[in-house]
Enzyme design. Structure first.
Site, mmCIF file in Angstrom:
data_model
loop_
_atom_site.group_PDB
_atom_site.id
_atom_site.type_symbol
_atom_site.label_atom_id
_atom_site.label_comp_id
_atom_site.label_asym_id
_atom_site.label_seq_id
_atom_site.Cartn_x
_atom_site.Cartn_y
_atom_site.Cartn_z
ATOM 1 N N LYS A 16 0.830 -1.216 0.000
ATOM 2 C CA LYS A 16 0.000 0.000 0.000
ATOM 3 C C LYS A 16 0.862 1.262 0.000
ATOM 4 C CE LYS A 16 -2.231 -0.902 3.847
ATOM 5 N NZ LYS A 16 -1.594 -2.161 4.282
ATOM 6 N N ARG A 91 -9.368 0.666 8.704
ATOM 7 C CA ARG A 91 -8.846 -0.617 9.164
ATOM 8 C C ARG A 91 -9.836 -1.346 10.060
ATOM 9 N NH1 ARG A 91 -2.982 0.663 8.845
ATOM 10 N NH2 ARG A 91 -1.746 -1.211 9.186
ATOM 11 N N ARG A 129 11.928 -5.492 4.908
ATOM 12 C CA ARG A 129 11.585 -4.091 4.646
ATOM 13 C C ARG A 129 12.503 -3.137 5.421
ATOM 14 N NH1 ARG A 129 5.456 -2.030 4.881
ATOM 15 N NH2 ARG A 129 5.528 -2.477 7.109
ATOM 16 N N ARG A 162 11.522 -0.860 10.818
ATOM 17 C CA ARG A 162 10.439 -0.352 11.662
ATOM 18 C C ARG A 162 10.270 -1.250 12.879
ATOM 19 N NH1 ARG A 162 5.192 0.760 8.044
ATOM 20 N NH2 ARG A 162 4.282 -0.312 9.822
#
Ligand code: AMP
Length: 221
Positions: A16, A91, A129, A162
């Site tokens: 996204k 969400r 990531r 993250r």
């Protein structure tokens, strides 16, 4: 022409954020990432940020009232006048209801793109990531590595993982998705919005963004 609202829907790691960053440039509209907005509040260290940090660190969802308010305010900002992309919102069904009321009041019918990605691909993507702490650019150590390992191409900052991409948190984020977010799909499908499923892992991010642009053109022409 009506203001464009594109809802990018999908589990964590479905792309996204990457798609929103590509599409905001090609479509010239605003990118609203509730995750980025919450991380900014966490970095600011105010009361809301501290409360959000506790939830985010465990992979849960920040309360609807907090997120709904943030999005309602954000949509009113001038850069949303031409349109906006929602990344990570709604969400929960309660967020979807609020959004649908807000959009109806503005005469906007959103376009929903569901990014479908295999569960195993998601796990692999999230563990690889990396994000630039300065400009927010997203990278992957396997499929989209920066030119210099662990260094952002745009501003030279050292990449970070993250907090919530750590393996112990990823499982809980995916459970939160199944429990609270997956039911939002039925709400959005039932709302009569233009709705598309897009395979989110069989092509480059740029090729997937082109598919989404074509779908948007098809609806708006
Ligand atoms: P994201 O960057 O979209 O993966 O979001 C990171 C985290 O921020 C999520 O795991 C949630 O804890 C929180 N968050 C982001 N968007 C929302 C939302 N719409 N509702 C509740 N929590 C959210």
């Amino acid at each position: 022409m009506h203001r464009l609202c594109l809802i990018l829907f999908g589990p964590p790691g479905s792309g996204k954020g990457t798609q929103a960053k590509l599409l905001r440039q090609s479509l010239g509209i605003a990118h609203i990432s509730t995750g980025d907005m919450l991380r900014a509040r966490v970095a600011a260290g105010d009361a809301l940020g501290m409360e959000a940090a506790r939830v985010m660190q465990t992979g849960g969802l920040v309360p609807d009232a907090v997120v709904n308010r943030m999005v309602e305010d954000r949509i009113e900002e001038p850069d949303c006048e031409k349109g906006f992309i929602l990344d990570g919102f709604p969400r929960t069904v309660s967020q979807a209801r609020l959004l649908s009321d807000v959009l109806a009041a503005k005469g906007i019918s959103p376009l929903v793109v569901h990014l479908k990605v295999d569960y195993n691909v998601i796990i692999a993507r999230l563990s690889g990531r990396r994000q630039c702490p300065t400009c927010g650019a997203l990278y992957s150590v396997t499929s989209n590595a920066p030119t210099v390992s662990e260094v952002c191409d745009y501003d030279g900052s050292k990449m970070v993982v993250r907090d919530d991409d750590r393996p112990e948190v990823v499982g809980e984020r995916l459970r939160a998705y199944e429990r609270q977010t997956a039911p939002v799909l039925d709400f959005l499908k039932g709302a009569g919005y233009a709705f598309f499923e897009v395979e989110g892992a069989d092509a480059s991010p740029q090729a997937i963004a082109r598919r989404i642009e074509e779908l948007i053109q098809g609806v708006r022409s």
